[in-house]
Design an enzyme around this catalytic site. Structure first.
Site, short mmCIF file in Angstrom:
data_model
loop_
_atom_site.label_atom_id
_atom_site.label_comp_id
_atom_site.label_asym_id
_atom_site.label_seq_id
_atom_site.Cartn_x
_atom_site.Cartn_y
_atom_site.Cartn_z
N HIS A 1 -1.79 -43.83 9.20
CA HIS A 1 -2.94 -43.42 8.92
C HIS A 1 -2.40 -41.92 8.06
O HIS A 1 -1.78 -41.03 8.62
CB HIS A 1 -3.97 -43.05 9.88
CG HIS A 1 -5.13 -42.21 9.47
ND1 HIS A 1 -6.21 -43.14 8.88
CD2 HIS A 1 -5.50 -40.98 9.11
CE1 HIS A 1 -7.06 -42.24 8.63
NE2 HIS A 1 -6.86 -41.11 8.93
N SER B 180 -12.47 -39.06 15.17
CA SER B 180 -12.80 -39.94 13.92
C SER B 180 -11.75 -40.67 13.72
O SER B 180 -11.80 -41.96 13.59
CB SER B 180 -13.29 -39.18 12.74
OG SER B 180 -13.20 -39.77 11.53
N ARG C 148 -21.43 -35.15 9.09
CA ARG C 148 -20.32 -34.04 9.06
C ARG C 148 -20.04 -33.57 7.55
O ARG C 148 -19.88 -32.31 7.26
CB ARG C 148 -19.15 -34.26 9.59
CG ARG C 148 -19.38 -34.53 11.13
CD ARG C 148 -17.82 -35.18 11.78
NE ARG C 148 -16.76 -34.70 11.27
CZ ARG C 148 -15.43 -35.30 11.16
NH1 ARG C 148 -15.43 -36.42 11.30
NH2 ARG C 148 -14.28 -34.24 10.75
N LYS D 207 -11.03 -45.17 15.06
CA LYS D 207 -10.78 -46.16 14.03
C LYS D 207 -9.44 -47.07 14.31
O LYS D 207 -9.32 -48.11 14.32
CB LYS D 207 -10.98 -45.62 12.67
CG LYS D 207 -12.46 -45.32 12.25
CD LYS D 207 -12.45 -44.80 10.69
CE LYS D 207 -12.00 -43.48 10.91
NZ LYS D 207 -12.60 -42.48 9.81
N ASP E 244 -18.57 -43.48 13.72
CA ASP E 244 -17.50 -42.68 13.09
C ASP E 244 -18.53 -42.60 11.78
O ASP E 244 -18.62 -41.79 11.04
CB ASP E 244 -16.35 -42.80 12.97
CG ASP E 244 -15.59 -42.05 11.98
OD1 ASP E 244 -15.54 -40.90 12.24
OD2 ASP E 244 -15.18 -42.74 11.05
N1 URA Z 1 -10.11 -38.74 7.94
C1 URA Z 1 -11.09 -39.47 9.11
O1 URA Z 1 -11.07 -40.65 9.12
N2 URA Z 1 -11.87 -38.49 9.57
C2 URA Z 1 -11.99 -37.24 9.67
O2 URA Z 1 -12.69 -36.50 10.23
C3 URA Z 1 -11.21 -36.75 8.59
C4 URA Z 1 -10.08 -37.53 7.78
#
Ligand code: URA
Length: 432
Positions: A80, A181, A166, A185, A159
């Site tokens: 990621h 967050s 947010r 995922k 999320d």
């Molecule tokens: N990427 C994400 O998936 N969530 C965040 O809060 C910031 C970057």
């Protein structure tokens, strides 16, 4: 809810039951956006400790379906990136690592604001689809060792709703909220191990290495509580990664990198992240052994062939991959030239990202259409010498009026100075 907002506003720790009632109530629609907004702002200022953050992650992860990858053999390693400009690493890394024998189950996102997204980049390949059912996703990984798809609506709905709120309440850049967050995922997607490319600099959410380290430790802590190995590599996003910014332009640069002709910084980052993935995936014992494997896969053409296999498996036209001039193009191109002699001493990634959005490569709102051919190719980066009137970058757009808008950001992005700047490292720190 008012009591819980006050509790957090007064800096107190929330219990598992309290956090569960907040998130469940928000997802079901019982708690209105305005109360969650106030709660998020209280978290922004008062923070959450590591226990609260791990609990929040777990609740978010369980707000939707969980993907079970256990029927796929091998250690599944996900990667990621916290987002940046010109960041096409997934397009290189996913096939490279899959070619080495590590199963890659990749759920990617779309671009938003000044940052690009892997899904938009992949969709610049004619015919390619990133929409697939869970069964197709798993079947593709079983058959090709790789699949890249979009986030399905049932995955971590908490999320999705929280991130959207947010984004419009000034509460994105909080370490606990970012960690929960991202990790919710990644964990819901079923990977056994995760490599995080944590970007720091103008073009990233984290502006200092100190903040990035704190975020890294938070994510590693969450991972270990859930029995997942996490490696965080803190990397610089002060200037864009590679030279291409914009969807089709970035896929073409990724193809060149898979063939061994990519820019130095992008290649180095892919080898660094990829070597961690191979070690976590138990394909190599050490990082240096892993780097050798990855270099051989590039040199032999196996990594590029795996990319073609991925494109074909997802319905894309592989002719385009062989003849890259068939990628979407733009009607107009314009050179952006230097106004003085000297060294490029700064190349602000945020401003370059915003310039590329003005050219049509990104979305100004969530529903904006993307112009796949639009974007920027940088000819000079930090440390390069340039003469007055020499080209710094080529801008591409289908609307000539966009050049003036983009040039305002280009003027902000490039700084030219008489002194040669010190070369800053790309890979700043690794935490595992
Ligand atoms: N990427 C994400 O998936 N969530 C965040 O809060 C910031 C970057």
């Amino acid at each position: 809810m008012v009591e819980l907002i006050l509790k957090k506003r007064n800096g107190l720790e929330l219990s598992k039951d309290e956090l569960t009632s907040i998130i469940d109530g928000f997802v079901s629609g019982e708690i209105p956006d305005y109360q969650i907004s106030a709660f998020l702002m209280a978290v922004f200022f008062e923070g959450m400790n590591s226990t609260e953050t791990a609990i929040l992650t777990d609740i978010m992860m369980r707000s939707g379906e969980l993907i079970d990858l256990s029927e796929i053999k091998g250690v599944k390693v996900d990667k990621h990136s916290t987002g940046g400009v010109g960041d096409k690493t997934t397009l290189v890394l996913a096939p490279l690592v899959a070619a080495a024998g590590v199963p890659v189950a990749k759920m990617s996102g779309r671009g938003l604001g000044h940052t690009g997204g892997t899904l938009d980049k992949m969709e610049s390949i004619k015919g390619l689809s990133v929409d697939m059912t869970r069964e197709e996703f798993i079947d593709n990984i079983k058959e090709h060792n790789i699949a890249v798809c979009g986030q399905n609506a049932d995955l971590v709905p908490a999320d999705k709703k929280l991130y959207a709120l947010r984004d419009v309440t000034g509460t994105v850049d909080n370490i606990s909220l970012i960690a929960s967050s991202i990790m919710s995922k990644k964990l819901a997607c079923g990977a056994d191990a995760i490599v995080i490319d944590l970007k720091v600099g103008h073009g990233a959410f984290m502006k200092t290495v100190k903040d990035a380290e704190q975020l890294a430790k938070m994510m590693i802590g969450i991972g270990s509580k859930m029995n997942r190995k996490v490696v965080a590599v803190i990397t610089s996003m002060s200037e864009p990664l590679g030279c291409a910014i914009g969807n089709a332009l970035e896929v073409k640069e990724a193809i060149e990198t898979l063939k061994g002709n990519g820019p130095e910084d992008l290649t180095a980052l892919c080898l660094e992240l990829g070597s961690h993935m191979l070690v976590l995936g138990e394909v190599a014992k050490t990082q240096s052994e892993a780097v050798e494997i990855l270099k051989k896969l590039i040199a032999s053409g196996a990594a590029f062939n795996k990319f073609k296999e991925l494109v074909k498996a997802q319905g894309g036209d592989i002719n385009v991959i062989d003849k890259t001039d068939l990628f979407p193009n733009t009607k107009y191109s314009e050179a952006y030239k230097s106004k003085s002699d000297g060294y490029v001493s700064d190349l602000n990634a945020l401003d370059i990202g915003l310039a590329s959005v003005k050219l049509g490569a990104g979305r100004e709102t969530k529903t904006s259409e993307i112009d796949y051919g639009a974007g920027i190719v940088l000819k000079k980066k930090i440390g390069d010498y340039v003469n007055k009137n020499e080209t710094l970058a080529i801008l591409h757009s289908n609307d000539q009026l966009n050049f003036a808008k983009a040039n305002k950001f280009m003027d902000l992005a490039y700084k030219i100075s008489k002194e040669k700047p010190l070369q800053k490292p790309l890979i700043l720190k690794t935490i595992s």
